[in-house]
Design a protein around this motif. Structure first.
Motif, short mmCIF file in Angstrom:
data_model
loop_
_atom_site.label_atom_id
_atom_site.label_comp_id
_atom_site.label_asym_id
_atom_site.label_seq_id
_atom_site.Cartn_x
_atom_site.Cartn_y
_atom_site.Cartn_z
N SER A 3 0.81 -1.22 0.00
CA SER A 3 0.00 0.00 0.00
C SER A 3 0.84 1.27 0.00
CB SER A 3 -0.92 0.01 1.23
OG SER A 3 -0.16 -0.09 2.42
N THR A 4 2.17 1.12 0.11
CA THR A 4 3.02 2.30 0.17
C THR A 4 4.27 2.10 -0.68
OG1 THR A 4 4.27 1.50 2.08
CG2 THR A 4 2.29 2.77 2.55
N GLY A 5 4.87 3.21 -1.09
CA GLY A 5 6.18 3.20 -1.71
C GLY A 5 6.28 2.45 -3.02
N ARG A 6 7.46 2.53 -3.64
CA ARG A 6 7.76 1.78 -4.86
C ARG A 6 8.75 0.67 -4.54
NH1 ARG A 6 9.02 6.17 -9.47
NH2 ARG A 6 9.28 4.28 -10.75
N LYS A 7 8.74 -0.35 -5.39
CA LYS A 7 9.51 -1.55 -5.11
C LYS A 7 10.11 -2.08 -6.40
CE LYS A 7 6.07 -2.59 -1.54
NZ LYS A 7 5.27 -1.38 -1.85
N ALA A 8 11.19 -2.87 -6.27
CA ALA A 8 11.81 -3.46 -7.46
C ALA A 8 12.52 -4.75 -7.07
CB ALA A 8 12.79 -2.49 -8.10
N LEU A 9 12.67 -5.61 -8.06
CA LEU A 9 13.42 -6.86 -7.93
C LEU A 9 14.77 -6.67 -8.62
CD1 LEU A 9 10.56 -9.34 -8.96
CD2 LEU A 9 11.01 -8.34 -6.70
N VAL B 7 14.20 -4.48 -3.30
CA VAL B 7 14.40 -3.12 -2.79
C VAL B 7 13.06 -2.44 -2.62
CG1 VAL B 7 14.73 -2.13 -5.09
CG2 VAL B 7 15.60 -0.92 -3.08
N LYS B 8 12.93 -1.75 -1.50
CA LYS B 8 11.68 -1.08 -1.16
C LYS B 8 12.00 0.36 -0.78
CE LYS B 8 7.81 -1.50 2.13
NZ LYS B 8 7.24 -2.36 3.20
N PHE B 9 11.25 1.26 -1.36
CA PHE B 9 11.39 2.69 -1.04
C PHE B 9 10.17 3.15 -0.25
CE2 PHE B 9 13.78 1.90 -4.90
CZ PHE B 9 14.99 2.53 -4.65
N SER B 10 10.37 4.09 0.64
CA SER B 10 9.22 4.61 1.41
C SER B 10 8.34 5.51 0.55
CB SER B 10 9.71 5.39 2.63
OG SER B 10 10.39 6.58 2.23
N ARG B 11 8.92 6.07 -0.50
CA ARG B 11 8.22 7.10 -1.26
C ARG B 11 7.67 6.56 -2.58
NH1 ARG B 11 9.47 12.19 0.46
NH2 ARG B 11 7.45 12.59 -0.55
N ASP B 12 6.54 7.15 -2.98
CA ASP B 12 6.03 7.02 -4.34
C ASP B 12 5.65 8.43 -4.77
OD1 ASP B 12 4.72 6.60 -6.74
OD2 ASP B 12 3.79 4.73 -6.09
N PHE B 13 6.58 9.12 -5.38
CA PHE B 13 6.40 10.54 -5.68
C PHE B 13 5.30 10.79 -6.70
CE2 PHE B 13 10.81 10.06 -4.26
CZ PHE B 13 10.88 11.03 -3.27
N ALA C 23 13.60 13.64 8.24
CA ALA C 23 13.00 14.94 7.92
C ALA C 23 12.09 14.87 6.70
CB ALA C 23 14.10 15.98 7.70
N SER C 24 12.40 14.00 5.74
CA SER C 24 11.59 13.88 4.52
C SER C 24 10.82 12.57 4.45
CB SER C 24 12.48 14.01 3.28
OG SER C 24 13.40 12.93 3.21
N CYS C 25 10.95 11.73 5.48
CA CYS C 25 10.30 10.41 5.50
C CYS C 25 10.70 9.58 4.27
CB CYS C 25 8.78 10.54 5.56
SG CYS C 25 8.17 11.34 7.06
N THR C 26 11.98 9.67 3.91
CA THR C 26 12.48 8.97 2.73
C THR C 26 13.41 7.85 3.17
OG1 THR C 26 12.35 11.01 1.42
CG2 THR C 26 13.72 9.23 0.55
N GLY C 27 13.08 6.64 2.76
CA GLY C 27 13.88 5.50 3.16
C GLY C 27 14.10 4.52 2.04
N MET C 28 15.11 3.67 2.23
CA MET C 28 15.41 2.59 1.29
C MET C 28 15.79 1.37 2.09
SD MET C 28 18.43 2.39 -1.59
CE MET C 28 18.98 0.79 -2.18
N LEU C 29 15.20 0.24 1.72
CA LEU C 29 15.47 -1.03 2.38
C LEU C 29 15.82 -2.06 1.31
CD1 LEU C 29 15.32 -2.65 5.11
CD2 LEU C 29 12.98 -3.26 4.43
N LEU C 30 16.96 -2.72 1.46
CA LEU C 30 17.43 -3.70 0.49
C LEU C 30 17.65 -5.02 1.22
CD1 LEU C 30 18.32 -4.03 -2.51
CD2 LEU C 30 20.65 -3.48 -1.75
#
Length: 434
Positions: free
Chosen positions: A58-64, A82-88, A130-137
């Motif tokens: 339900s959140t962010g963008r993702k990739a394999l 990889v999962k990003f918190s943001r979907d601009f 501060a921007s709620c921007t994250g990356m999880l790998l």
């Protein structure tokens, strides 16, 4: 457009979206994995052989991603997620960006701590508060793998199960027992002191973080109007909601309860947070789509957990709701007490205190009531807008194939079932007396 932020924990500048990561390529990944401490200085990522964006969640963008290393090592995963918190580009998906802050912290914890539950191997995680921007790998869970030697959690893994399609899962009860066992073991280990001392403070529950979107507070008249609109919706779509919704007795109970539940929300939540024996580190949203399952050689079904957004130290009743809210209603109707007993036993075996099952059940029901009034009554308006066919049922592809439709519908059915079968007025009376 290139989007980069500097991580609060590693100090590394990292990509904020898939396009930027694709451009950054192997050089950035090498630096990230070295900075995170999982890739030796003498090794490097030489190529990205697959980069494919994927949907879901339900959140962010993702990739394999698939990667090659200069020096292959069984301890270094080559198939990554990889999962990003943001979907601009999607405000609806971007509004849950704050959920990843705790997920990133948990990924970092899992990289240095032996946990009592299987989780994907984390190779990089950072977040810019501060921007709620994250990356999880992390490593990519090989759903549907045929089996083989090596790590048992990666051999013979069942296919991925989508949320709110449990009627397609064999042995639903067995899978929920395995899932709740994993949730309970982590919570019990935390209560036993088996996790780092920093966990309690780092993952302290914050209602402003553990949510999606903003909450709307409604007056008593507005809540009453919502109930009437729900009843009218049920009459127009008789195959979507329980037949009890239109019964006068049930209508009277809903109208009598809805305002009282809303008024008691703060007191209920305070009770949950101060019932110390029931408070522990928990996965907030352990639906089956955030899990993977495999069977050991002795025939025991096991469960790993992923998607740790909003992981927090919370009342276990809240985690139980997060695990069971998207189960088939029959699980609630036929197996709730057995599952609560099973959860309590696993929690205690892992080192947690003995739970009062009656209190646990009451707290779960009252928390479900709060969720019903504060969030799920709103589902009616959305469903009405997207489902013009009045003869449709939830097995129709127009519902079954669309998670944003089928999920709130099933959750609404579950809370209506509980509202019809449990005496929430009596539960509230007993709670207020105590």
């Amino acid at each position: 457009m290139q989007r980069w932020v500097i991580g609060d924990e590693t100090g590394l500048e990292f990509p904020a979206d898939p396009d930027t990561l694709r451009t950054a390529g192997p050089d950035f990944l090498t630096t990230a994995l070295r900075t995170f401490g999982v890739l030796p200085q003498h090794n490097r990522i030489t190529a990205i052989t697959r980069f494919e964006e994927c949907g879901g969640g339900s959140t962010g963008r993702k990739a394999l991603l698939d990667v090659d290393y200069a020096q292959p090592d069984d301890r270094l995963p080559t198939e990554l997620f990889v999962k990003f918190s943001r979907d601009f580009d999607n405000p609806r998906r971007d509004r849950g960006k704050s959920q990843m802050e705790l997920e990133v912290a948990f990924g970092a914890l899992s990289a240095v701590t032996t946990l009592p539950v299987a989780v994907p191997v984390c190779v990089f995680a950072d977040y810019h508060h501060a921007s709620c921007t994250g990356m999880l790998l992390t490593e990519r869970v090989p759903f549907g793998a045929a089996g083989g030697a090596g790590n048992p959690t990666r051999a013979g893994i069942e296919p991925h199960y989508d949320k709110c399609l449990d009627y397609r899962i064999p042995d639903q009860l067995g899978h929920y027992r395995a899932l709740l066992a994993s949730v309970a073991r982590l919570a019990g280990a935390h209560r036993a002191g088996s996790l780092p001392d920093t966990v309690t403070e780092r993952f302290r529950y914050d209602a402003a973080t553990v949510t999606v979107g903003s909450r709307t507070h409604r007056s008593s008249d507005e809540l009453t109007a919502q109930v009437h609109r729900l009843i009218a919706f049920a009459a127009r779509h008789p195959a979507l909601l329980p037949p009890s919704v239109g019964h006068p007795t049930f209508t009277a109970r809903m109208l009598a309860d809805v305002g009282r539940i809303a008024a008691a929300e703060d007191a209920i939540m305070a009770w949950l947070h101060t019932t110390d024996d029931h408070v522990a580190l928990c996965h907030w949203n352990a639906n089956v789509d955030n899990a993977w399952f495999w069977t050991e050689s002795d025939g025991t079904l096991h469960c790993g957990l992923m998607d740790w957004g909003c992981v927090s130290v919370m009342n276990v009743a809240m985690a139980l709701w997060g695990s069971l809210c998207s189960a088939e209603t029959e699980i609630w109707e036929q197996h709730l007490d057995g599952l609560l007993t099973h959860f309590a036993a696993e929690f205690h075996t892992a080192g947690g205190p003995v739970l009062d099952i009656a209190r646990l059940r009451t707290q779960l029901l009252l928390y479900a009531a709060v969720m019903r009034v504060t969030w799920l009554l709103d589902a009616r308006a959305y469903l009405e807008a997207v489902l013009p066919d009045q003869k449709i049922d939830r097995f129709d592809p127009r519902i079954a194939d669309k998670e944003p439709v089928r999920a709130p519908l099933l959750m609404l059915n579950n809370v209506l079932h509980l509202w019809n079968t449990e005496d929430f007025g009596a539960l509230l009376d007993a709670f207020m007396r105590d």
